[in-house]
Design an enzyme around this catalytic site. Structure first.
Site, PDB file in Angstrom:
ATOM      1  CG  HIS A  92      -8.125  12.290  -8.370  1.00 44.25           C
ATOM      2  ND1 HIS A  92      -8.180  11.154  -7.608  1.00 44.25           N
ATOM      3  CD2 HIS A  92      -8.921  13.200  -7.741  1.00 44.25           C
ATOM      4  CE1 HIS A  92      -8.992  11.331  -6.587  1.00 44.25           C
ATOM      5  NE2 HIS A  92      -9.465  12.571  -6.636  1.00 44.25           N
ATOM      6  CD  GLU A 110      -4.616   4.002  -1.504  1.00 45.66           C
ATOM      7  OE1 GLU A 110      -4.900   4.310  -0.339  1.00 45.66           O
ATOM      8  OE2 GLU A 110      -5.405   4.151  -2.463  1.00 45.66           O
ATOM      9  CG  ASP A 165      -4.744   8.524 -12.319  1.00 46.01           C
ATOM     10  OD1 ASP A 165      -5.057   7.965 -11.253  1.00 46.01           O
ATOM     11  OD2 ASP A 165      -5.586   9.008 -13.104  1.00 46.01           O
ATOM     12  CG  ASP A 215      -1.968   1.091   1.149  1.00 51.81           C
ATOM     13  OD1 ASP A 215      -3.008   0.840   0.517  1.00 51.81           O
ATOM     14  OD2 ASP A 215      -1.742   2.175   1.714  1.00 51.81           O
TER      15      ASP A 215
END
Length: 914
Positions: free
Chosen positions: A793, A824, A797, A780
């Site tokens: 965002h 993630e 990405d 994570d």
């Protein structure tokens, strides 16, 4: 005693019992009975007192008669009210009845006789068709009426308290609502009304599902609604509602809110009904379609087809008119009108002179309505006799069901066709064979002369080897029964060649001729090559040579003979299917095939344009200037919105037409800029085809010839046939591509959760079988929410893509799998790996990510992106049993511990023995 007193006394005591009876039965407005009128005068002395007494008596009698009549009317009115009250209620459901609905609508129409700006009410019909279809799913003690009562109750509970409404049982499985519309009712807004009707439908579906064992009912609930406006009659409202229910049957939708367009359609529908009811023999326009008799070259048969002269019927079309006539129960009347015209057809045939001898027969279609009952069949036979229809010239065409239905005679059952042939000696054709449910036993034993294969069995038969086998065996069987076969719907040379090879006795279709008026038949018989015996022989030879199973080239078009050792492209592809792994190779094969036909190819393109579910497009292009190379073009979906594409033939083929044929000779003005470029490069003929799509893309093939090369019709048909195989090949390739895409994460191009879950199950079984360790890591990205919230965002990405690349670089062992699980979070499966080696690899990955210098907006991470890893290990020797959930949970606990201990670290645990 006064006169009036004596009158009352006389009324009370009477002049005998007969007087009282007469007074009681006397009805106002009627004359006295003749017996009283003829009483002799001697019984009534004409004195003044007796005259006054008689007047009083008559006055009393009149008063008594009036009272009796009033009592009678009062009693009758009471009985009528009781009857009306009973009729207003539907007994089984206790709801208001259909009669009550009609009665209330009449009152509402009378109360709102003047047109107004707004509707006065909303009429809604809820059809719960599932109640009839799935009656067996109900409890034995439950009835449809009871379910409708519950629906009425639930709908009433869902309505706002201030609304004025009434509910009615409008049919066996239908409930009607009449909702009053005040000035502020939100239902006056059609959009809001649509939403409310959807809510009504949802309630109806829920109630039906409650009583039908939970079976899905949504698609079987139909809602039809209309606004009731002042100035209209109750009959008009009910007629529109019934029309809306018919629309719901013809165009199944869950909800129909009828509007002005539907009212116009109803008006047009009424006009069509009036036109049908007023139809006369002079309103029929006769057309004749030639039937090519292959066994008798130079001769033809004719099928008589109807068109309708009234504009409304002509616009509707013949098939739709007959469907409407069948629904109205008057289709047999049209047959009767047609029979009136046959005498004129025979006279016109005699006027053709010697040409008439080349017409063997004229077939006349008889609707199933004309033979639906023994009475109708008897009427048809009577009309055929009355009009002296010549059985040696005219044949009758009946559908399979109508021809083989049994009708009762005095002592036995016979088929319709048998009775027509026995009584009138008519030749019988079974029309549209194969268009419905065929009863082969009845067909094999039925009385008929010829079977006409339906268009659905003939059209496209040149491309279907399975259909050829089936139809071929059917033709052989019919021939063995001593009957003949007509192939109806032949529209191209390929289908004609196949029907010739299969042994059809006659063919009919647009390739031979379209339906024509009688005056055009003479020219067809004299000038058409289809009616020349020598021409038929030549055409048969050419068509057989064009069949792809008999020849590969078109010598007439190319000037070259077919190579006897050549292998058709279709056969080559089928034989080498497993070795063809790219469209580039197929395009080269296609170009070679076209060149083998003697065609000079300038350009060939195979494009796959995305539909609504695809995201990119591909195009494979071969050009004459680079003969050994196929260029592959990849475009994103936004290319479809550019002016260059919108003005291209590819866009036209993908969205408007299945085929585009354009000659590019000098002086021609092509309709597309791209075709003008091909024309400038020496293009002579352009062919574009949209192929059948079996996947998520739209395949388009385009070929441009150069020099003096031109496509013949046979070559176009051959290309279409090869393109069908191309479409199948494309589907196979696309299925593989779609399968790969379904297992990949679109952003990172790593395997997705679906692939991860499948691989984990397989790895667990493999580890248990080999008794080798298995490790599972959950990864994570630390504080990733802050990245999205602060940097956006798009940057998030980018970070995910960079981390995915680092994971893929450090996890390259053949049996390992790294996947993006969502957000993630990533997962890694280490097959045949113990805790030490798995921890070493995970630590290398953690260090690589931390050292990559990917920017993080938070100072808590030293402004660099880091990851936390939870690693779970299962060893079959120490813990014999393990499932995916247990291993995942252990890895998740390790990841949580890594986060809790400060992030950017690895926590490892081994699965404890169960």
């Amino acid at each position: 005693m006064s006169v009036s007193a004596r009158g009352r006394l006389l009324l009370a005591h009477g002049l005998g019992t007969g007087t009282l009876v007469i007074g009681a039965l006397l009805i106002p407005g009627e004359a006295l009975p003749g017996q009283l009128a003829s009483i002799p005068a001697r019984n009534w002395p004409l004195t003044a007192d007796r005259g006054r007494d008689a007047s009083a008596l008559l006055a009393g009698l009149a008063l008594g008669a009036g009272a009796a009549a009033a009592l009678l009317l009062r009693s009758r009115s009471r009985r009528e009210r009781l009857v009306l009250a009973a009729m207003r209620r539907d007994g089984p459901s206790a709801l208001l009845s259909r009669f009550a609905l009609e009665h209330d609508l009449q009152h509402q129409a009378a109360a709102t006789a003047a047109p107004g700006p707004s509707p006065v009410a909303l009429l809604v019909t809820v059809h719960c068709r599932c109640l009839g279809k799935q009656r067996l799913l109900m409890e034995p003690t439950t009835s449809i009426a009871a379910i409708l009562s519950v629906l009425h109750r639930d709908l009433g509970a869902a309505l706002p308290p201030g609304w004025s409404w009434s509910g009615y049982r409008a049919g066996d499985d239908a409930l009607a609502l009449r909702v009053g519309l005040g000035p502020n009712n939100p239902l006056l807004d059609p959009t809001w009304c649509q939403s409310w009707l959807e809510r009504v439908r949802a309630i109806a579906a829920e109630v039906c599902a409650r009583f039908l064992a939970g079976a899905g009912q949504g698609e079987d609930i139909r809602i039809v609604a209309q606004y009731l406006r002042g100035g209209e009659s109750a009959q008009a409202w009910l007629r529109l509602q019934t029309f809306g229910e018919t629309l719901a049957d013809e165009h199944p939708r869950a909800l129909h809110l009828l509007g002005p367009g539907d009212r116009r359609r109803l008006k047009a529908d009424d006009a069509i009904q009036r036109a049908l009811l007023g139809l006369g023999a002079e309103d029929l326009e006769l057309r004749f379609q030639p039937i090519l008799l292959l066994a008798n070259p130079g001769h033809i048969g004719l099928e008589l087809l109807l068109r309708f002269r009234p504009p409304g019927l002509a616009k509707l079309g013949t098939e739709a008119v007959f469907q409407r006539a069948m629904a109205m129960g008057i289709a047999h009347r049209i047959d009767a009108l047609l029979l009136e015209r046959l005498a004129g057809v025979r006279e016109a045939l005699q006027e053709l002179g010697p040409l008439a001898a080349r017409i063997d027969y004229i077939s006349v279609n008889v609707s199933s309505a004309s033979v639906a009952t023994p009475q109708r069949l008897a009427e048809l036979i009577g009309l055929l006799r009355a009009h002296r229809v010549d059985a040696s010239l005219f044949c009758l065409e009946l559908t399979e069901t109508a021809a083989t239905d049994l009708v009762k005679e005095q002592r036995s059952l016979v088929s319709t066709s048998q009775r027509l042939m026995n009584e009138l000696d008519f030749r019988l054709f079974i029309d549209d064979f194969g268009s419905g449910l065929s009863n082969y036993r009845r067909v094999s034993e039925a009385w008929y002369d010829t079977i006409k294969l339906d268009r659905g069995l003939v059209r496209g038969i040149g491309r279907s080897f399975r259909l050829q086998r089936f139809v071929g065996s059917l033709i052989t069987t019919v021939h063995q029964l001593g009957k003949t076969v007509i192939a109806e719907g032949v529209e191209n040379h390929r289908d004609l060649a196949v029907m010739l090879r299969l042994g059809a006795d006659a063919v009919q279709g647009y390739l031979i001729a379209r339906p024509m008026p009688w005056w055009a038949l003479a020219s067809f018989l004299q000038d058409s090559p289809w009616t020349s015996p020598a021409g038929i022989a030549e055409l048969q030879a050419e068509l057989r040579a064009a069949d792809r199973g008999l020849a590969l080239a078109d010598p007439e078009a190319s000037g070259q003979a077919a190579r006897p050792d050549a292998v058709p492209l279709e056969r080559y592809i089928l034989d080498n299917w497993s070795t063809l792994r790219s469209f580039e190779e197929f395009v080269l094969l296609f170009v070679q095939e076209l060149r083998a036909w003697g065609l000079e190819v300038l350009r060939l393109s195979l494009a796959f344009l995305p539909d609504q579910d695809d995201i990119d497009c591909s195009q494979y292009v071969w050009q004459r200037i680079r003969p050994g190379e196929v260029t592959t073009l990849r475009m994103q979906r936004d290319f479809l919105e550019t002016e260059e594409h919108l003005a291209s033939p590819l866009h036209f083929l993908a969205n408007r037409s299945r085929i585009l044929r354009q000659r590019l000779a000098a002086g021609a003005d092509p309709p597309f800029p791209f075709l003008k470029l091909l024309q400038a490069e020496g293009g002579s003929d352009y062919l574009g085809l949209r192929l059948d799509s079996r996947g998520i893309s739209i395949p388009v093939l385009s070929v441009c010839l150069a020099g003096s090369s031109r496509f013949s019709e046979q070559q176009v048909e051959r290309i279409e046939a090869m393109s069908s195989l191309l479409s199948l090949l494309f589907h196979a390739y696309e299925s593989e591509r779609s399968k790969r895409l379904a297992l990949l994460d679109a952003l990172t191009q790593l395997p997705n959760r679906r692939r991860y879950d499948s691989q984990l199950q397989a790895a667990l079984v493999a580890s248990a079988t080999a008794r080798s360790p298995l490790a599972l890591a959950l990864i994570d990205i630390d504080r990733f929410k802050a990245v999205n919230d602060t940097m956006g965002h798009a940057y998030g990405d980018t970070c995910l893509i960079q981390v995915a690349k680092l994971l893929a670089q450090h996890l390259q062992r053949e049996n390992d799998l790294v996947a993006r699980l969502g957000g993630e979070e990533f997962g890694v499966i280490f097959s045949q790996t113990d805790a030490t080696n798995a921890a070493r690899i995970c630590e290398q990955v953690r260090v690589a990510v931390a050292g990559a210098g990917i920017h993080h907006p938070s100072a808590l991470c030293d402004h660099r992106l880091t990851i936390s890893i939870g690693l779970a290990v299962w060893c079959p020797q120490t813990s014999p049993r393990c499932d995916a959930d247990a291993l995942q949970q252990l890895a998740d606990d390790c990841l949580y511990a890594a986060k809790h201990q400060g992030r950017n670290r690895l926590v490892v645990r081994q699965l404890d023995p169960a």
